[in-house]
Scaffold this active site. Structure first.
Site, PDB file in Angstrom:
ATOM      1  N   GLU A  16     -19.451  25.300 -74.903  1.00 18.42           N
ATOM      2  CA  GLU A  16     -18.487  24.809 -75.894  1.00 18.42           C
ATOM      3  C   GLU A  16     -19.033  23.536 -76.544  1.00 18.42           C
ATOM      4  O   GLU A  16     -18.961  23.352 -77.747  1.00 18.42           O
ATOM      5  CB  GLU A  16     -17.157  24.543 -75.177  1.00 18.42           C
ATOM      6  N   ASP A  70      -9.427  17.495 -81.107  1.00 17.95           N
ATOM      7  CA  ASP A  70      -8.203  17.055 -80.445  1.00 17.95           C
ATOM      8  C   ASP A  70      -8.146  15.600 -79.976  1.00 17.95           C
ATOM      9  O   ASP A  70      -7.260  14.858 -80.354  1.00 17.95           O
ATOM     10  CB  ASP A  70      -7.926  17.947 -79.233  1.00 17.95           C
TER      11      ASP A  70
HETATM   12  C1  2M8 Z   1      -9.575  23.095 -78.490  1.00 18.54           C
HETATM   13  O1  2M8 Z   1      -8.175  22.955 -78.695  1.00 18.54           O
HETATM   14  C2  2M8 Z   1      -7.201  23.501 -77.799  1.00 18.54           C
HETATM   15  C3  2M8 Z   1      -5.832  23.196 -78.388  1.00 18.54           C
HETATM   16  O2  2M8 Z   1      -5.702  23.818 -79.644  1.00 18.54           O
HETATM   17  C4  2M8 Z   1      -7.285  22.909 -76.401  1.00 18.54           C
HETATM   18  O3  2M8 Z   1      -7.921  21.871 -76.205  1.00 18.54           O
HETATM   19  O4  2M8 Z   1      -6.677  23.497 -75.492  1.00 18.54           O
HETATM   20  C5  2M8 Z   1     -10.285  22.480 -79.713  1.00 18.54           C
HETATM   21  O5  2M8 Z   1     -11.663  22.344 -79.504  1.00 18.54           O
HETATM   22  C6  2M8 Z   1     -10.013  23.362 -80.932  1.00 18.54           C
HETATM   23  O6  2M8 Z   1     -10.742  22.894 -82.028  1.00 18.54           O
HETATM   24  C7  2M8 Z   1     -10.372  24.822 -80.655  1.00 18.54           C
HETATM   25  O7  2M8 Z   1      -9.956  25.600 -81.735  1.00 18.54           O
HETATM   26  C8  2M8 Z   1      -9.706  25.336 -79.369  1.00 18.54           C
HETATM   27  C9  2M8 Z   1     -10.218  26.721 -78.947  1.00 18.54           C
HETATM   28  O8  2M8 Z   1     -11.641  26.738 -78.925  1.00 18.54           O
HETATM   29  O9  2M8 Z   1      -9.955  24.436 -78.280  1.00 18.54           O
END
Ligand code: 2M8
Length: 464
Positions: free
Chosen positions: A431, A194
């Site tokens: 994470e 992101d």
């Molecule tokens: C993160 O993305 C979400 C938005 O889609 C967020 O930041 O709220 C990223 O690391 C993405 O790659 C990942 O799929 C998601 C859920 O783990 O989190």
């Protein structure tokens, strides 16, 4: 999706080896985050189903409970749009209120687009297509068992193949009207990385208009706000979302006017690897020859497109900002796209491996573990604690490890695997990790972190 948390119990299979009990701990993370037919990416931060998370989760689940891995993907594909797009989030109607934003109401996709599914509420974006790789893994693990397992997996492949094919065709057409072989993304969230500095220059060109007020629920779930994207970044994310809504998520309209259109090399490279997996699946389900020939063409075209994004000075591939008509010369792990896409000439492979090992990435002095930071520490946009701006991501390590195996680099893959597993044995299933101190950051008990550990463990030392 009406299930209570923590109902599943996965049969614990003996792992080939098990550094510091990683296997049962990883299985426990997936069990606790499971909602019967799908898995939350994290216990609190991400209460909905995310697309590429679910694909990675299915990779891990394939080793624990093949049928549950199948259901993970079936639940995801039930939210597929009629265009073939697999949405990046499928909303969980039972998620606690005020747990994640933007929510289903903000996306409003089923009201705005005739292509959105009626049975599930989804976002209007997509994410990298790891799914065929997971489906191939489900097949590989099932066919090694008895005929009953193999037949069930074959039946799943038969049902899923047309959906996968439609998904890849959508990416090769709607997301590449130029026929360049490279996928265009409309939003940094589509990249999965992101707030990576890969997007900084393209986002600079976005003039933010009136964004309806929004909450930052995500900040409740991390210890320090610097671990998440900044307010400035979020304003841009939410503004781009408003623009996509105004375009009613219509591809042609978006392509005409949207201010953020970027050819994403990592997304495109994952699509190449996924198309190779799709060819294996096509073989099992005896798909028509024309479809197989088309998949082969997509692979060749994409490798050509990636070649066009090669930056000799960096020894990496770089994204291309379509609106700004310029390459984004930033050193991030996404630049290893050629390694991930595979099929490299020996010289190109040597260069990529050299860059991976160099002081720009895994060889950077002072790293806690010799694992590549998501952004090179010598980039101006580097930040060791901020999300995709520098921390080490286990899921990215998995991608590189798997690509090394595919490239025949077994020794290097074995070292990377050992180091990744040691990192998780010490730091848990975070994470992401601060690269110099090894501090676990973001959410604890992140599902895809646990899932990739299970896949690495199942592969054994030699990736067998
Ligand atoms: C993160 O993305 C979400 C938005 O889609 C967020 O930041 O709220 C990223 O690391 C993405 O790659 C990942 O799929 C998601 C859920 O783990 O989190």
């Amino acid at each position: 999706m009406k299930e209570r948390q923590g109902q599943r119990s996965y049969p614990e299979r003996e792992a080939p080896e098990n550094p510091s009990g990683v296997h049962p701990l990883a299985a426990g993370v997936l069990r606790r985050n499971s909602l019967e037919s799908w898995t939350k990416p994290a216990p609190n931060l991400y209460p909905h189903q995310w697309s590429w998370d679910s694909a990675f989760i299915a990779l891990g689940l394939a080793h624990l409970d093949n049928q549950r891995a199948v259901r993970e993907l079936e639940t995801l594909f039930a939210g597929q749009w009629s265009t073939g797009k697999v949405p990046h989030v499928i909303f969980n109607p039972d998620a606690p209120p005020k747990s994640y934003f933007p929510d289903a109401e903000r996306w409003n996709s089923s009201a705005l687009s005739e292509h959105a599914p009626r049975s599930a509420r989804t976002s209007g974006l997509c994410q990298p297509p790891v799914h065929a790789i997971a489906v191939a893994r489900i097949w590989e693990t099932a066919r090694g068992k008895d005929e009953r397992h193999a037949e069930r997996a074959r039946a799943f492949l038969r049902g899923n193949y047309p959906r996968l094919f439609a998904w890849h065709r959508y990416l090769a057409t709607a997301r590449d009207p130029e026929g360049s072989g490279l996928v265009t993304i409309y939003h940094p969230w589509e990249s999965g990385t992101d707030n990576s500095p890969r997007w900084d220059a393209a986002l600079e060109g976005v003039e933010v208009g009136e964004v309806p007020p929004y909450p930052r629920h995500d900040l409740q779930h991390v210890r320090d706000p610097s671990e998440r994207p900044s307010i400035r970044e979020y304003d841009r994310y939410l503004w781009l979302l408003e623009l996509l809504k105004r375009a009613r998520y219509d591809e042609a309209t978006v392509y005409e006017a949207h201010p953020f259109l970027v050819k994403d090399v990592l997304f495109s490279a994952i699509l190449v690897a996924a198309n190779e997996a799709l060819l294996e699946i096509a073989e099992v389900v005896e798909a028509p020859d024309e479809e197989r020939a088309l998949i082969v063409r997509w692979i060749e075209r994409a490798r050509g497109g990636l070649e066009g994004c090669w930056d000799e000075g960096l020894g990496l591939c770089v994204d291309y900002d379509v609106r700004g008509a310029r390459p984004a010369r930033v050193r991030t792990v996404a630049g290893l796209a050629p390694l991930i896409a595979g099929g490299l000439a020996p010289e190109r492979l040597r260069t990529q491996l050299g860059v991976l090992d160099s002081h720009h990435f895994a060889g950077c002095p002072g790293l806690k573990w010799p694992l590549p930071p998501s952004t090179s520490p010598d980039e101006v946009g580097f930040h060791p604690r901020s999300y995709w701006r520098g921390p080490t991501w286990p899921v990215a390590n998995w991608l590189i490890w798997w690509s090394l195996l595919r490239a025949g680099e077994e020794d290097r893959a074995a070292r990377l695997r050992r180091t990744s597993l040691d990192q998780l044995a010490e730091g848990g299933f975070a994470e992401y990790f601060e690269p110099f101190t090894g501090e676990p950051l973001g959410s604890d008990d992140q599902s895809w972190t646990a899932a990739v550990a299970l896949d690495m463990l199942a592969a054994g030392e030699n990736g067998a």
